[in-house]
Write a protein that holds these residues in place. Structure first.
Motif, PDB file in Angstrom:
ATOM      1  N   GLY A 332      -5.826  18.781  -1.110  1.00 33.35           N
ATOM      2  CA  GLY A 332      -4.652  18.114  -1.671  1.00 33.35           C
ATOM      3  C   GLY A 332      -4.540  16.661  -1.232  1.00 33.35           C
ATOM      4  N   THR A 333      -5.391  16.248  -0.267  1.00 39.85           N
ATOM      5  CA  THR A 333      -5.399  14.839   0.135  1.00 39.85           C
ATOM      6  C   THR A 333      -6.763  14.238  -0.218  1.00 39.85           C
ATOM      7  N   VAL A 334      -6.836  12.920  -0.222  1.00 34.98           N
ATOM      8  CA  VAL A 334      -8.125  12.267  -0.479  1.00 34.98           C
ATOM      9  C   VAL A 334      -8.669  11.632   0.798  1.00 34.98           C
ATOM     10  N   GLY A 335      -8.090  12.039   1.938  1.00 29.84           N
ATOM     11  CA  GLY A 335      -8.642  11.616   3.232  1.00 29.84           C
ATOM     12  C   GLY A 335      -8.221  10.226   3.644  1.00 29.84           C
ATOM     13  N   PHE A 336      -9.126   9.565   4.368  1.00 27.32           N
ATOM     14  CA  PHE A 336      -8.831   8.263   4.990  1.00 27.32           C
ATOM     15  C   PHE A 336      -9.488   7.117   4.207  1.00 27.32           C
ATOM     16  N   PRO A 337      -8.922   5.910   4.300  1.00 28.41           N
ATOM     17  CA  PRO A 337      -9.624   4.759   3.727  1.00 28.41           C
ATOM     18  C   PRO A 337     -11.017   4.657   4.350  1.00 28.41           C
ATOM     19  N   LEU A 338     -12.018   4.361   3.549  1.00 24.55           N
ATOM     20  CA  LEU A 338     -13.383   4.239   4.073  1.00 24.55           C
ATOM     21  C   LEU A 338     -13.478   3.011   4.976  1.00 24.55           C
ATOM     22  N   PRO A 339     -14.428   3.007   5.897  1.00 23.84           N
ATOM     23  CA  PRO A 339     -14.598   1.822   6.740  1.00 23.84           C
ATOM     24  C   PRO A 339     -14.748   0.564   5.866  1.00 23.84           C
ATOM     25  N   GLY A 340     -14.018  -0.459   6.213  1.00 22.42           N
ATOM     26  CA  GLY A 340     -14.087  -1.718   5.455  1.00 22.42           C
ATOM     27  C   GLY A 340     -13.059  -1.811   4.343  1.00 22.42           C
ATOM     28  N   VAL A 341     -12.435  -0.675   3.996  1.00 27.13           N
ATOM     29  CA  VAL A 341     -11.429  -0.692   2.919  1.00 27.13           C
ATOM     30  C   VAL A 341     -10.038  -0.786   3.547  1.00 27.13           C
ATOM     31  N   SER A 342      -9.239  -1.774   3.118  1.00 24.53           N
ATOM     32  CA  SER A 342      -7.827  -1.806   3.532  1.00 24.53           C
ATOM     33  C   SER A 342      -7.037  -1.181   2.407  1.00 24.53           C
ATOM     34  N   LEU A 343      -6.247  -0.197   2.731  1.00 27.87           N
ATOM     35  CA  LEU A 343      -5.441   0.477   1.708  1.00 27.87           C
ATOM     36  C   LEU A 343      -4.000   0.494   2.185  1.00 27.87           C
ATOM     37  N   ARG A 344      -3.083   0.039   1.332  1.00 28.45           N
ATOM     38  CA  ARG A 344      -1.672   0.040   1.736  1.00 28.45           C
ATOM     39  C   ARG A 344      -0.824   0.617   0.604  1.00 28.45           C
ATOM     40  N   VAL A 345       0.363   1.077   0.994  1.00 27.86           N
ATOM     41  CA  VAL A 345       1.298   1.638   0.013  1.00 27.86           C
ATOM     42  C   VAL A 345       2.544   0.760   0.022  1.00 27.86           C
ATOM     43  N   GLN A 346       2.891   0.230  -1.143  1.00 33.64           N
ATOM     44  CA  GLN A 346       3.984  -0.745  -1.239  1.00 33.64           C
ATOM     45  C   GLN A 346       5.065  -0.229  -2.190  1.00 33.64           C
ATOM     46  N   ASP A 347       6.286  -0.701  -2.007  1.00 35.39           N
ATOM     47  CA  ASP A 347       7.313  -0.348  -2.990  1.00 35.39           C
ATOM     48  C   ASP A 347       7.200  -1.301  -4.187  1.00 35.39           C
ATOM     49  N   ASP A 348       8.073  -1.110  -5.185  1.00 35.12           N
ATOM     50  CA  ASP A 348       7.952  -1.918  -6.411  1.00 35.12           C
ATOM     51  C   ASP A 348       8.231  -3.397  -6.171  1.00 35.12           C
ATOM     52  N   ASN A 349       8.828  -3.717  -5.012  1.00 36.18           N
ATOM     53  CA  ASN A 349       9.078  -5.130  -4.697  1.00 36.18           C
ATOM     54  C   ASN A 349       7.995  -5.723  -3.808  1.00 36.18           C
ATOM     55  N   GLY A 350       6.912  -4.953  -3.611  1.00 37.52           N
ATOM     56  CA  GLY A 350       5.794  -5.480  -2.829  1.00 37.52           C
ATOM     57  C   GLY A 350       6.013  -5.411  -1.335  1.00 37.52           C
ATOM     58  N   ARG A 351       6.905  -4.502  -0.884  1.00 37.40           N
ATOM     59  CA  ARG A 351       7.121  -4.345   0.559  1.00 37.40           C
ATOM     60  C   ARG A 351       6.491  -3.031   1.019  1.00 37.40           C
ATOM     61  N   PRO A 352       5.905  -3.026   2.233  1.00 32.74           N
ATOM     62  CA  PRO A 352       5.271  -1.785   2.697  1.00 32.74           C
ATOM     63  C   PRO A 352       6.299  -0.662   2.877  1.00 32.74           C
ATOM     64  N   VAL A 353       5.908   0.553   2.561  1.00 33.08           N
ATOM     65  CA  VAL A 353       6.816   1.688   2.765  1.00 33.08           C
ATOM     66  C   VAL A 353       6.455   2.343   4.097  1.00 33.08           C
ATOM     67  N   ALA A 354       7.367   3.161   4.619  1.00 33.18           N
ATOM     68  CA  ALA A 354       7.121   3.849   5.904  1.00 33.18           C
ATOM     69  C   ALA A 354       6.093   4.961   5.700  1.00 33.18           C
ATOM     70  N   ALA A 355       5.466   5.404   6.810  1.00 35.63           N
ATOM     71  CA  ALA A 355       4.488   6.500   6.738  1.00 35.63           C
ATOM     72  C   ALA A 355       5.140   7.701   6.053  1.00 35.63           C
ATOM     73  N   GLY A 356       4.402   8.311   5.138  1.00 37.04           N
ATOM     74  CA  GLY A 356       4.908   9.499   4.447  1.00 37.04           C
ATOM     75  C   GLY A 356       5.741   9.171   3.215  1.00 37.04           C
ATOM     76  N   GLU A 357       6.122   7.883   3.041  1.00 33.85           N
ATOM     77  CA  GLU A 357       6.907   7.506   1.862  1.00 33.85           C
ATOM     78  C   GLU A 357       5.979   7.207   0.696  1.00 33.85           C
ATOM     79  N   ILE A 358       6.500   7.431  -0.504  1.00 35.13           N
ATOM     80  CA  ILE A 358       5.678   7.240  -1.706  1.00 35.13           C
ATOM     81  C   ILE A 358       5.793   5.810  -2.237  1.00 35.13           C
ATOM     82  N   GLY A 359       4.667   5.274  -2.685  1.00 31.63           N
ATOM     83  CA  GLY A 359       4.681   3.929  -3.259  1.00 31.63           C
ATOM     84  C   GLY A 359       3.384   3.643  -4.008  1.00 31.63           C
ATOM     85  N   ASN A 360       3.184   2.365  -4.342  1.00 36.28           N
ATOM     86  CA  ASN A 360       2.007   1.963  -5.123  1.00 36.28           C
ATOM     87  C   ASN A 360       0.821   1.697  -4.199  1.00 36.28           C
TER      88      ASN A 360
END
Ligand code: MCA
Ligand code: AMP
Length: 511
Positions: A332-360
């Motif tokens: 049900g998960t896709v694991g961790f970002p691969l080495p060298g990949v930065s992956l972040r989850v942002q809200d619709d205003n481009g601000r980072p969301v807290a761990a476990g929160e849903i975003g883009n």
């Protein structure tokens, strides 16, 4: 090898094992290709391409059935320094006209069966060379290449030079060509080689069972680069068939599939603990793997499928861990970002969301593409000011760093691992006589995961025949894009802005 040559082919051929007479590819019909065959035949094909006087950056468009020779053509295109443009064999004339018009390939390679209409299309668009290549190893491409020398100096490339263009369907209906460079593809292949623990010959080596199509990232890049960069043999199936896969599994160690492949294998009683005993790794991606499939696979085979996540624009982005010491493979998960990949989850205003929160989900890394072919505005729109690519996927990262995809902000259906953009299909339906408007939504499907359902509203006085609509679409569009069902609706639900509420339709029709 020239250390300053960033040509992906140079890295792949450097990894060929010392014994060039060993088997590199074995087909299900028993044909064997040695590493020497790969070297010589890609040299001949590269020399043929080189002899055509093509300009730098020329696109080689290829719409042929899967075959080892089609793979050789891909490798030869890299070797010669041109840009590979693979096209799904399901694409029909309107789709092909668009791709050829948009990409302006210098060379088109197609099947003899399609030569008549495709060569006309290509010559009209200014393509000078059209060759044929058939699944039975015949065609003008191989005839012409046979006269070429079997030695060839790998073309000198920079990491930033284009290696391939992969068309992804567009949210507004038009497909966009994702430009991938030699550096994008090689960096991703190197990361996956180490992350997925490809075994060296000293450790017993690996054998990849290849059953995916080769016109998309999964089968063409992830699978093929994985095996070649490790000097590993491939067992090559021109099409997926559960019985053949099960027959060949005992000779393989690595298998890659989309969830539909795993689902179909599970339906076959021949899939047992015993036939998968020698397997090292089962990998799934391109679409969400249902937790039921993940668990059923564990029960039937004792193996835990490793799920990963990627895109045409980025190749692979995240992966569940291979080694237990790095964590468990969590269904049900896709694991961790691969080495060298930065992956972040942002809200619709481009601000980072807290761990476990849903975003883009937004990503950055050496694997992220150069942009969309001849669409600078579209490219700019899809990147943030600080250089992250907006994936259009919606997800979350938990406290341990596992990424879960929970949905998509882009209106996309993934059916059997193929992407279908409703906007494109709706565009065709709306052109049909008597149609006022339409909405295509994805509904759950036991085999393909998701399939399209079309809701169509008639113009006043018009009478619509759903079967006729499906038949018309089948004559125009790649079959996998054609909705499996069509229903006539009185009207479509809209919000206060007048936008069709697809979420309402999905809730209504999911069952
Ligand atoms: C075939 N049909 C489909 C699909 N495939 N309809 C919806 N979705 C599909 N994926 C149509 C056929 O044309 C046929 O229509 C009917 O459905 C039944 O076909 P069937 O014989 O069951 O199909 P098949 O030939 O066995 O193909 C199913 C397949 C194939 C083997 C699952 O779709 C496949 O190889 N999928 C893998 C796609 C893939 O490699 N994706 C990776 C993209 P009719 O009855 O009207 O004739 S790369 C990617 O997504 C990213 C980067 C990533 O993360 O990997
Ligand atoms: P494509 O345009 O064919 O490259 O498809 C890329 C899309 O496939 C991604 O943006 C995701 O929506 C989806 N995708 C790929 N792998 C997975 C996965 N493991 N789970 C869920 N969605 C996936």
């Amino acid at each position: 090898m020239n250390p300053s040559n960033a040509n992906l082919f140079a890295a792949l051929s450097e990894a060929f094992p010392p014994d060039l007479d060993a088997v590199a590819i074995e087909t299900d019909s028993g044909l064997l290709y040695s590493w020497r065959d790969l070297d010589r035949s890609t040299a001949m094909l590269a020399n043929l391409l080189g002899s055509l006087g093509l300009p730098a950056g020329a696109r080689i468009a290829v719409q042929v059935e899967k075959s080892v020779e089609a793979l050789l053509l891909y490798l030869a295109t890299l070797r010669a320094g041109f840009v590979f443009l693979p096209l799904n064999t399901a694409y029909q004339s309107a789709e092909m006209a668009y791709f050829i018009g948009n990409a302006e390939p210098a060379v088109l390679v197609c099947t003899a069966q399609n030569f008549g209409w495709l060569s006309k299309l290509a010559f009209t668009a200014g393509t000078h060379h059209v060759f044929t290549l058939n699944e039975d190893h015949t065609g003008s491409l191989l005839e012409r290449a046979a006269a070429q020398p079997d030695r060839h100096q790998v073309a000198l490339k920079h990491a930033d030079d284009l290696a391939a263009i992969i068309y992804t369907s567009g949210t507004t209906g038009r497909s966009k060509g994702a430009m991938l460079t030699h550096g994008n593809l090689l960096s991703n292949a190197q990361v996956l080689k180490s992350y997925w623990g490809w075994r060296s010959q000293r450790e017993g080596g690996d054998v990849l069972l290849h059953a995916l199509p080769i016109f998309h990232v999964h089968g063409l890049f992830v699978a093929i680069h994985g095996a070649l960069l490790n000097g590993s043999k491939m067992i090559w199936l021109n099409r997926f068939d559960p019985k053949t896969v099960i027959k060949k599994l005992p000779e393989a160690t690595v298998f890659m599939g989309v969830p539909t492949l795993y689902g179909r294998l599970l339906l076959d009683p021949g899939l047992t603990w015993e036939v998968t005993r020698h397997m090292r790794l089962f990998i799934s991606g391109s679409a969400p793997l249902l937790i039921e499939t993940f668990k059923a696979w564990q029960d039937r085979t004792g193996h835990t499928i490793l799920e990963r996540y990627g895109m045409s624009e980025t190749a692979m982005l995240t992966s569940n861990p291979y080694r237990a010491s790095s964590g468990e493979r969590r269904g049900g998960t896709v694991g961790f970002p691969l080495p060298g990949v930065s992956l972040r989850v942002q809200d619709d205003n481009g601000r980072p969301v807290a761990a476990g929160e849903i975003g883009n989900i937004e990503v950055k890394g050496p694997n992220v593409f150069k942009g969309y072919w001849r669409m600078p505005e579209k490219t700019a729109e899809e990147f943030t000011l600080d250089g992250y690519f907006k994936t259009g996927d919606v997800g979350k990262i938990d406290a341990q760093g596992y990424v879960t995809i929970v949905g998509r902000s882009k209106d996309l259906i993934i059916s059997g691992g193929y992407n279908v953009y409703p906007a494109e299909v709706e565009g065709y339906i709306n052109e049909l006589p008597g149609v006022a408007e339409s909405a295509v939504i994805g509904v759950p499907h036991a085999d393909f995961g998701e399939v399209g359902l079309a809701l169509v509203v008639a113009k006043p006085g018009a009478v619509l025949e759903p079967n006729q609509i499906i038949a018309s679409l089948k004559a125009t569009l790649a079959n996998f894009k054609v909705p499996k069902r069509c229903l006539v609706a009185q009207e479509l639900p809209r919000n206060s802005m007048g936008k069709v509420q697809k979420n309402v339709l999905r809730e209504q029709y999911s069952a």
